[in-house]
Design a protein around this motif. Structure first.
Motif, PDB file in Angstrom:
ATOM      1  N   TYR A   8      18.468  38.041  -8.200  1.00 49.95           N
ATOM      2  CA  TYR A   8      17.031  38.329  -8.209  1.00 49.95           C
ATOM      3  C   TYR A   8      16.403  37.949  -6.867  1.00 49.95           C
ATOM      4  CZ  TYR A   8      14.871  39.759 -12.665  1.00 49.95           C
ATOM      5  OH  TYR A   8      14.387  40.467 -13.726  1.00 49.95           O
ATOM      6  N   PHE A   9      16.699  36.750  -6.409  1.00 53.21           N
ATOM      7  CA  PHE A   9      16.079  36.216  -5.200  1.00 53.21           C
ATOM      8  C   PHE A   9      16.417  37.062  -3.977  1.00 53.21           C
ATOM      9  CE2 PHE A   9      16.293  33.440  -1.444  1.00 53.21           C
ATOM     10  CZ  PHE A   9      15.001  32.946  -1.412  1.00 53.21           C
ATOM     11  N   THR A  10      17.694  37.399  -3.826  1.00 57.76           N
ATOM     12  CA  THR A  10      18.106  38.110  -2.619  1.00 57.76           C
ATOM     13  C   THR A  10      17.679  39.571  -2.612  1.00 57.76           C
ATOM     14  OG1 THR A  10      20.269  38.570  -3.619  1.00 57.76           O
ATOM     15  CG2 THR A  10      20.088  36.602  -2.233  1.00 57.76           C
ATOM     16  N   MET A  11      17.436  40.145  -3.779  1.00 52.85           N
ATOM     17  CA  MET A  11      17.129  41.572  -3.838  1.00 52.85           C
ATOM     18  C   MET A  11      15.643  41.878  -3.959  1.00 52.85           C
ATOM     19  SD  MET A  11      19.994  42.928  -3.345  1.00 52.85           S
ATOM     20  CE  MET A  11      19.516  44.643  -3.586  1.00 52.85           C
ATOM     21  N   ALA A  12      14.790  40.871  -4.116  1.00 54.28           N
ATOM     22  CA  ALA A  12      13.362  41.131  -4.287  1.00 54.28           C
ATOM     23  C   ALA A  12      12.770  41.821  -3.061  1.00 54.28           C
ATOM     24  CB  ALA A  12      12.624  39.831  -4.578  1.00 54.28           C
ATOM     25  N   LEU A  13      13.023  41.280  -1.869  1.00 57.05           N
ATOM     26  CA  LEU A  13      12.468  41.890  -0.660  1.00 57.05           C
ATOM     27  C   LEU A  13      13.127  43.232  -0.329  1.00 57.05           C
ATOM     28  CD1 LEU A  13      11.884  38.808   1.673  1.00 57.05           C
ATOM     29  CD2 LEU A  13      10.222  40.077   0.303  1.00 57.05           C
ATOM     30  N   PRO A  14      14.467  43.374  -0.424  1.00 55.40           N
ATOM     31  CA  PRO A  14      15.053  44.708  -0.220  1.00 55.40           C
ATOM     32  C   PRO A  14      14.499  45.755  -1.176  1.00 55.40           C
ATOM     33  CG  PRO A  14      16.766  43.044  -0.107  1.00 55.40           C
ATOM     34  CD  PRO A  14      15.514  42.340  -0.534  1.00 55.40           C
ATOM     35  N   ALA A  15      14.238  45.354  -2.411  1.00 59.39           N
ATOM     36  CA  ALA A  15      13.651  46.298  -3.366  1.00 59.39           C
ATOM     37  C   ALA A  15      12.298  46.779  -2.871  1.00 59.39           C
ATOM     38  CB  ALA A  15      13.520  45.641  -4.740  1.00 59.39           C
ATOM     39  N   GLY A  16      11.490  45.848  -2.371  1.00 59.20           N
ATOM     40  CA  GLY A  16      10.185  46.230  -1.837  1.00 59.20           C
ATOM     41  C   GLY A  16      10.301  47.169  -0.655  1.00 59.20           C
ATOM     42  N   MET A  17      11.283  46.921   0.215  1.00 59.38           N
ATOM     43  CA  MET A  17      11.452  47.788   1.385  1.00 59.38           C
ATOM     44  C   MET A  17      11.877  49.192   0.985  1.00 59.38           C
ATOM     45  SD  MET A  17      13.071  45.311   4.343  1.00 59.38           S
ATOM     46  CE  MET A  17      14.333  44.533   3.333  1.00 59.38           C
ATOM     47  N   VAL A  18      12.770  49.303  -0.002  1.00 63.43           N
ATOM     48  CA  VAL A  18      13.198  50.614  -0.481  1.00 63.43           C
ATOM     49  C   VAL A  18      12.006  51.390  -1.033  1.00 63.43           C
ATOM     50  CG1 VAL A  18      14.525  51.791  -2.283  1.00 63.43           C
ATOM     51  CG2 VAL A  18      15.590  49.990  -0.913  1.00 63.43           C
ATOM     52  N   MET A  19      11.153  50.698  -1.788  1.00 61.95           N
ATOM     53  CA  MET A  19      10.011  51.386  -2.408  1.00 61.95           C
ATOM     54  C   MET A  19       8.958  51.770  -1.389  1.00 61.95           C
ATOM     55  SD  MET A  19       9.869  49.190  -5.883  1.00 61.95           S
ATOM     56  CE  MET A  19      11.457  48.839  -6.648  1.00 61.95           C
ATOM     57  N   ARG A  20       8.794  50.959  -0.349  1.00 55.71           N
ATOM     58  CA  ARG A  20       7.847  51.333   0.702  1.00 55.71           C
ATOM     59  C   ARG A  20       8.338  52.562   1.464  1.00 55.71           C
ATOM     60  NH1 ARG A  20       7.293  45.678   1.235  1.00 55.71           N
ATOM     61  NH2 ARG A  20       8.790  45.598   2.944  1.00 55.71           N
ATOM     62  N   ARG A  21       9.665  52.698   1.556  1.00 60.10           N
ATOM     63  CA  ARG A  21      10.224  53.814   2.318  1.00 60.10           C
ATOM     64  C   ARG A  21      10.346  55.091   1.483  1.00 60.10           C
ATOM     65  NH1 ARG A  21      11.435  57.625   4.539  1.00 60.10           N
ATOM     66  NH2 ARG A  21      12.964  57.994   6.206  1.00 60.10           N
ATOM     67  N   PHE A  22      10.792  54.956   0.233  1.00 62.52           N
ATOM     68  CA  PHE A  22      11.126  56.132  -0.563  1.00 62.52           C
ATOM     69  C   PHE A  22      10.254  56.314  -1.801  1.00 62.52           C
ATOM     70  CE2 PHE A  22      15.117  54.834   1.523  1.00 62.52           C
ATOM     71  CZ  PHE A  22      15.367  55.990   2.252  1.00 62.52           C
ATOM     72  N   GLY A  23       9.422  55.333  -2.134  1.00 65.21           N
ATOM     73  CA  GLY A  23       8.547  55.464  -3.284  1.00 65.21           C
ATOM     74  C   GLY A  23       9.078  54.727  -4.509  1.00 65.21           C
ATOM     75  N   TYR A  24       8.204  54.609  -5.495  1.00 68.97           N
ATOM     76  CA  TYR A  24       8.524  53.799  -6.673  1.00 68.97           C
ATOM     77  C   TYR A  24       9.513  54.471  -7.614  1.00 68.97           C
ATOM     78  CZ  TYR A  24       5.250  50.159  -5.502  1.00 68.97           C
ATOM     79  OH  TYR A  24       4.629  49.111  -4.877  1.00 68.97           O
ATOM     80  N   ARG A  25       9.455  55.782  -7.733  1.00 63.86           N
ATOM     81  CA  ARG A  25      10.424  56.448  -8.601  1.00 63.86           C
ATOM     82  C   ARG A  25      11.844  56.188  -8.094  1.00 63.86           C
ATOM     83  NH1 ARG A  25       9.931  61.282 -11.921  1.00 63.86           N
ATOM     84  NH2 ARG A  25       8.018  61.843 -10.784  1.00 63.86           N
ATOM     85  N   ALA A  26      12.038  56.316  -6.777  1.00 62.41           N
ATOM     86  CA  ALA A  26      13.353  56.067  -6.194  1.00 62.41           C
ATOM     87  C   ALA A  26      13.780  54.623  -6.424  1.00 62.41           C
ATOM     88  CB  ALA A  26      13.336  56.380  -4.698  1.00 62.41           C
ATOM     89  N   GLY A  27      12.830  53.705  -6.316  1.00 69.15           N
ATOM     90  CA  GLY A  27      13.146  52.298  -6.557  1.00 69.15           C
ATOM     91  C   GLY A  27      13.586  52.043  -7.987  1.00 69.15           C
ATOM     92  N   ILE A  28      12.888  52.671  -8.930  1.00 67.71           N
ATOM     93  CA  ILE A  28      13.259  52.521 -10.341  1.00 67.71           C
ATOM     94  C   ILE A  28      14.644  53.112 -10.593  1.00 67.71           C
ATOM     95  CG2 ILE A  28      12.750  53.362 -12.663  1.00 67.71           C
ATOM     96  CD1 ILE A  28       9.817  52.946 -12.081  1.00 67.71           C
ATOM     97  N   LEU A  29      14.907  54.277 -10.046  1.00 67.21           N
ATOM     98  CA  LEU A  29      16.214  54.904 -10.250  1.00 67.21           C
ATOM     99  C   LEU A  29      17.326  54.068  -9.624  1.00 67.21           C
ATOM    100  CD1 LEU A  29      15.317  58.669  -9.667  1.00 67.21           C
ATOM    101  CD2 LEU A  29      15.833  57.534 -11.840  1.00 67.21           C
ATOM    102  N   ALA A  30      17.062  53.482  -8.466  1.00 59.68           N
ATOM    103  CA  ALA A  30      18.052  52.596  -7.847  1.00 59.68           C
ATOM    104  C   ALA A  30      18.307  51.379  -8.736  1.00 59.68           C
ATOM    105  CB  ALA A  30      17.577  52.153  -6.461  1.00 59.68           C
ATOM    106  N   GLY A  31      17.225  50.818  -9.286  1.00 58.38           N
ATOM    107  CA  GLY A  31      17.373  49.664 -10.165  1.00 58.38           C
ATOM    108  C   GLY A  31      18.158  49.986 -11.430  1.00 58.38           C
ATOM    109  N   LEU A  32      17.850  51.127 -12.033  1.00 58.21           N
ATOM    110  CA  LEU A  32      18.573  51.521 -13.244  1.00 58.21           C
ATOM    111  C   LEU A  32      20.038  51.813 -12.931  1.00 58.21           C
ATOM    112  CD1 LEU A  32      15.840  53.809 -14.848  1.00 58.21           C
ATOM    113  CD2 LEU A  32      16.634  51.607 -15.730  1.00 58.21           C
ATOM    114  N   GLY A  33      20.303  52.401 -11.763  1.00 57.60           N
ATOM    115  CA  GLY A  33      21.683  52.667 -11.376  1.00 57.60           C
ATOM    116  C   GLY A  33      22.479  51.378 -11.217  1.00 57.60           C
TER     117      GLY A  33
END
Length: 444
Positions: A71-96
């Motif tokens: 959780y700790f190490t992926m919180a900021l990378p998750a935010g960066m992915v969503m800023r770059r590609f949007g929230y839908r992409a972030g959710i799909l990455a998380g579910l994957g």
């Protein structure tokens, strides 16, 4: 973030969910349920892996360490992915990631290597970090801003429901109901002992395969459903055209205090729940594992109920004052669990969840409510403070191993909650006599 233009008229009338977005709202709400399952299955695994993999309590405590490090190490990378590609992409990455981690439980159970299970849990935690980072902005954007808190509270109820349901599912489908003492296992012939441990390890395969299938189906639906447009956070600049520093904001006393309090709060929560089943077995040895799991589920139901009770009480009582009372009650109950015996101790530890219920959302809100536009910088830091869940369970496991008993170790959560009480007292003094109820926030 923005609600679609065509729905503006409806939203001026205070729509709970903007027209056309009901299916998307249901799917995003389901994410709260999913990461609660992932979190609370760990409490079952700590007990199960002691049997299946011949672990001691300290070694089993690393389940939470690895999960919360993920959780700790992926919180900021998750935010960066969503800023770059949007929230839908972030959710799909998380579910994957979540689905892959759940699928990895199958080969891990076949080879019965602890490191393989820990790797699978890390991947699940990485996926959950993406989901938790994305869910709040989406829930807020599904209707009129004036009802955002109501929508978020509704979604968070499913997080509590997932926490309540996970021990029941684990108790029924992961615990085999076959229990042997360490002496009985040691007396088995090597072949019988190996067969017993293999059977216990394989008990996790079915539930995690079903979970992986469920996650994949939700991912397919998310990819197809209509979702509101949200402006990605984190692109704002200051008056000089510079982006504000995420960590420089920790100079704000309210935020720094909230990060510290959250660290100890999550440490207390995860510490209590991780060893709850072991605790029940130690102080009431004749209690079956499944009964202990159901007691944990009841405790988490109290945790869910406490959020509704706390929200109602905050209409009349200042949030900081209520947080102080709940924290002190938690200190008393955790200490009572550590220092008494039998069902009094079990009852005290069970009730502790009720008083830990309001802590995460209240601390979160107190930390960010005065940050204005900088709240999107401060909020991830409070979420990252859940690394307390990685620190305290292994610590408690090692102490328990060293002294040969678990019950006195519940003084560690009592001390953690004392830190929360100290923070709440200072926050109440800083707030003075006038305080508005805090906004809703993610649940843990």
């Amino acid at each position: 973030m923005a609600i679609p233009e065509q729905d503006a008229g409806e939203n001026r009338r205070g729509a709970f969910i903007a027209p056309g977005y009901l299916a998307g709202f249901i799917l995003v709400t389901s994410l709260f349920f999913l990461w609660a399952l992932a979190n609370n299955f760990n409490d079952i695994l700590i007990r199960q892996f002691q049997k299946a993999l011949d672990l001691n309590r300290a070694e089993a405590g690393f389940i939470q360490f690895v999960f919360y490090i993920g959780y700790f190490t992926m919180a900021l990378p998750a935010g960066m992915v969503m800023r770059r590609f949007g929230y839908r992409a972030g959710i799909l990455a998380g579910l994957g990631l979540y689905a892959v981690g759940a699928l990895l439980f199958y080969p891990a159970a076949e080879i019965r290597v602890y490191a393989a299970f820990l790797a699978a849990l890390f991947v699940i935690a990485a996926g959950a970090a993406f989901l938790e980072t994305a869910a709040n902005p989406y829930i807020v954007a599904f209707g009129h801003p004036s009802r955002a808190e109501q929508r978020l509270n509704f979604a968070q109820a499913f997080n509590g429901f997932g926490g309540f349901l996970a021990p029941i599912i684990g108790g029924v489908f992961i615990f085999s109901g076959i229990e042997h003492s360490k002496a009985d296992i040691a007396a088995m012939p090597p072949a019988q002992q190996a067969a017993y441990r293999a059977t216990e390890a394989q008990m996790v395969q079915g539930p995690y395969l079903v979970l992986a299938v469920l996650v994949v189906l939700i991912a397919i639906a998310v990819a197809m459903v209509r979702l509101p447009h949200i402006e990605p956070p984190g692109r704002a600049s200051d008056a000089h055209g510079k982006r504000p520093s995420r960590f420089a904001i920790l100079r704000e006393p309210a935020l720094a205090g909230a990060v510290t309090a959250q660290f100890f709060n999550i440490g207390a929560q995860v510490g209590v729940w991780s060893f709850f089943i072991d605790f029940v077995k130690e102080v009431t040895p004749t209690t079956p594992e499944r009964t202990a799991a159901f007691l944990l589920s009841f405790s988490l139901a109290l945790f869910m109920a406490g959020r509704f009770i706390g929200a109602a009480l905050m209409q009349r009582i200042a949030a900081t004052r209520l947080l102080t009372f709940f924290a002190l009650a938690g200190v008393f109950l955790a200490a009572l669990a550590a220092l008494t015996g039998g069902w009094i101790a079990v009852g005290a530890l069970t009730l502790t969840s009720l008083f830990m219920s309001i802590m995460f959302p209240t601390i979160f809100s107190l930390g960010v409510k005065d940050l204005g536009e900088r709240a999107m910088l401060g909020a991830p830091l409070i979420v990252m403070a859940i690394i307390g869940g990685a620190v305290f369970p292994p610590m408690m496991g090692f102490i328990s191993q060293a002294i040969g008993a678990l019950q006195p170790v519940m003084l560690v959560p009592a001390l953690c909650l004392a830190v929360v009480a100290f923070y709440a007292t200072r926050a109440h003094r800083a707030a003075g006599r006038v305080e508005t109820p805090p906004a809703a926030s993610p649940l843990h």
